[in-house]
Design a protein around this motif. Structure first.
Motif, PDB file in Angstrom:
ATOM      1  N   GLN A   1       1.287  -1.221   0.145  1.00 21.67           N
ATOM      2  CA  GLN A   1       0.105  -0.270  -0.226  1.00 21.67           C
ATOM      3  C   GLN A   1       0.890   1.405  -0.164  1.00 21.67           C
ATOM      4  O   GLN A   1       1.619   1.718   0.963  1.00 21.67           O
ATOM      5  CB  GLN A   1      -1.159   0.172   1.336  1.00 21.67           C
ATOM      6  N   HIS A   2       0.516   1.585  -0.926  1.00 20.65           N
ATOM      7  CA  HIS A   2       1.365   2.928  -0.851  1.00 20.65           C
ATOM      8  C   HIS A   2       1.332   4.336  -0.048  1.00 20.65           C
ATOM      9  O   HIS A   2      -0.416   4.335  -0.840  1.00 20.65           O
ATOM     10  CB  HIS A   2       1.733   3.463  -2.495  1.00 20.65           C
ATOM     11  N   GLN A   3       0.968   5.133   0.487  1.00 18.73           N
ATOM     12  CA  GLN A   3       0.330   6.410   0.952  1.00 18.73           C
ATOM     13  C   GLN A   3       1.409   8.162   0.720  1.00 18.73           C
ATOM     14  O   GLN A   3       2.622   7.715  -0.189  1.00 18.73           O
ATOM     15  CB  GLN A   3       0.892   6.271   2.590  1.00 18.73           C
ATOM     16  N   GLY A   4       0.009   8.453   0.298  1.00 16.08           N
ATOM     17  CA  GLY A   4       1.504  10.083   0.506  1.00 16.08           C
ATOM     18  C   GLY A   4       1.769  10.604   1.175  1.00 16.08           C
ATOM     19  O   GLY A   4       2.523  10.067   1.857  1.00 16.08           O
ATOM     20  N   LEU A   5       2.363  11.779   1.309  1.00 11.78           N
ATOM     21  CA  LEU A   5       3.084  12.526   1.987  1.00 11.78           C
ATOM     22  C   LEU A   5       2.355  12.787   3.696  1.00 11.78           C
ATOM     23  O   LEU A   5       0.924  12.504   3.538  1.00 11.78           O
ATOM     24  CB  LEU A   5       3.378  13.588   2.062  1.00 11.78           C
TER      25      LEU A   5
ATOM     26  N   PRO B   1       7.345  14.118   7.315  1.00  5.46           N
ATOM     27  CA  PRO B   1       6.325  14.492   6.441  1.00  5.46           C
ATOM     28  C   PRO B   1       6.571  15.399   5.114  1.00  5.46           C
ATOM     29  O   PRO B   1       6.549  14.913   3.796  1.00  5.46           O
ATOM     30  CB  PRO B   1       6.068  16.191   6.989  1.00  5.46           C
ATOM     31  N   ASP B   2       8.700  14.725   5.364  1.00  9.73           N
ATOM     32  CA  ASP B   2       9.437  14.526   3.835  1.00  9.73           C
ATOM     33  C   ASP B   2      10.002  13.313   3.540  1.00  9.73           C
ATOM     34  O   ASP B   2      10.750  12.447   2.741  1.00  9.73           O
ATOM     35  CB  ASP B   2      10.741  14.911   4.083  1.00  9.73           C
ATOM     36  N   LEU B   3       9.301  11.620   3.997  1.00 15.49           N
ATOM     37  CA  LEU B   3       8.826  10.453   3.798  1.00 15.49           C
ATOM     38  C   LEU B   3       7.923   9.787   3.174  1.00 15.49           C
ATOM     39  O   LEU B   3       6.620  10.346   3.868  1.00 15.49           O
ATOM     40  CB  LEU B   3       9.310   9.495   4.581  1.00 15.49           C
TER      41      LEU B   3
ATOM     42  N   VAL C   1      11.204  12.359  -0.128  1.00 14.17           N
ATOM     43  CA  VAL C   1      10.539  14.043  -0.459  1.00 14.17           C
ATOM     44  C   VAL C   1      11.413  14.750  -0.523  1.00 14.17           C
ATOM     45  O   VAL C   1      10.441  15.101   0.910  1.00 14.17           O
ATOM     46  CB  VAL C   1       8.776  13.457  -0.785  1.00 14.17           C
ATOM     47  N   THR C   2      11.858  15.467  -1.268  1.00  8.45           N
ATOM     48  CA  THR C   2      12.890  16.813  -0.368  1.00  8.45           C
ATOM     49  C   THR C   2      11.340  18.177  -0.461  1.00  8.45           C
ATOM     50  O   THR C   2      12.031  18.999  -0.211  1.00  8.45           O
ATOM     51  CB  THR C   2      13.874  17.132  -0.915  1.00  8.45           C
TER      52      THR C   2
END
Length: 165
Positions: free
Chosen positions: A46-50, A63-65, A143-144
């Motif tokens: 399952q792929h989560q959003g930020l 919050p950056d992963l 995710v930068t």
């Protein structure tokens, strides 16, 4: 001296309760986490959003992963994880057993492009033995910038988790 027997009994019961709680808490915590994170989908990536301020699928998500999660159950056989590693950014795969122990970790410094891992109850054939046969596999990708997620998301969503056939 009449109080010695009841006092010793109270100490014994307190010690027994303490040991039982220490043993049970990791199992209870992980069972709740697996129920919440799995949302009825076992052996599926399952792929989560930020994460944002409302996100609490883990205690304090960063919050950056970007998180991809597989709650697994080996009762139907070994589970294969096929993970794609984005170039030039932090990436990690961790496996936790039902006792909350981190039993495996790998990151982008050790692998590139793609990583395959098979989970089993007994570790046969070079697979990773998972005590208890249940747990969570967790992929983290740095995710930068929120717009950056779009650049890596298609690759990330190619990562899978499922019963090996």
């Amino acid at each position: 001296m009449r109080w010695l027997g009841p006092a010793l009994l109270a100490v014994f019961v307190a010690a027994l309760t303490y040991v039982a709680a220490l043993w049970a808490m990791p199992h209870v915590i992980m069972a709740k986490a697996m129920e919440k994170l799995g949302a009825g989908r076992i052996n599926t990536m399952q792929h989560q959003g930020l994460p944002n301020a409302e996100s609490r699928f883990v205690v304090r998500p960063s919050p950056d992963l970007a998180y991809s999660i597989c709650v697994f159950d080996l009762s139907k056989g070994p589970v294969a994880i096929d993970a794609f590693v984005p170039p030039q950014r932090y990436w990690s795969l961790s496996v936790f057993d039902a006792n909350t122990d981190n039993i495996f970790s790998v990151n982008d410094r050790a692998v590139s492009e793609r990583y395959a891992l098979t989970l089993s109850k007994d570790g046969a054939g070079g697979s990773l033995a998972v005590p208890g046969g249940k747990g969570i596999a967790l992929i983290h990708i740095l995710v930068t910038d929120p717009h950056d997620l779009g650049r890596i998301d298609s690759l990330r969503r190619r990562s899978t988790c499922g019963v090996r056939k």
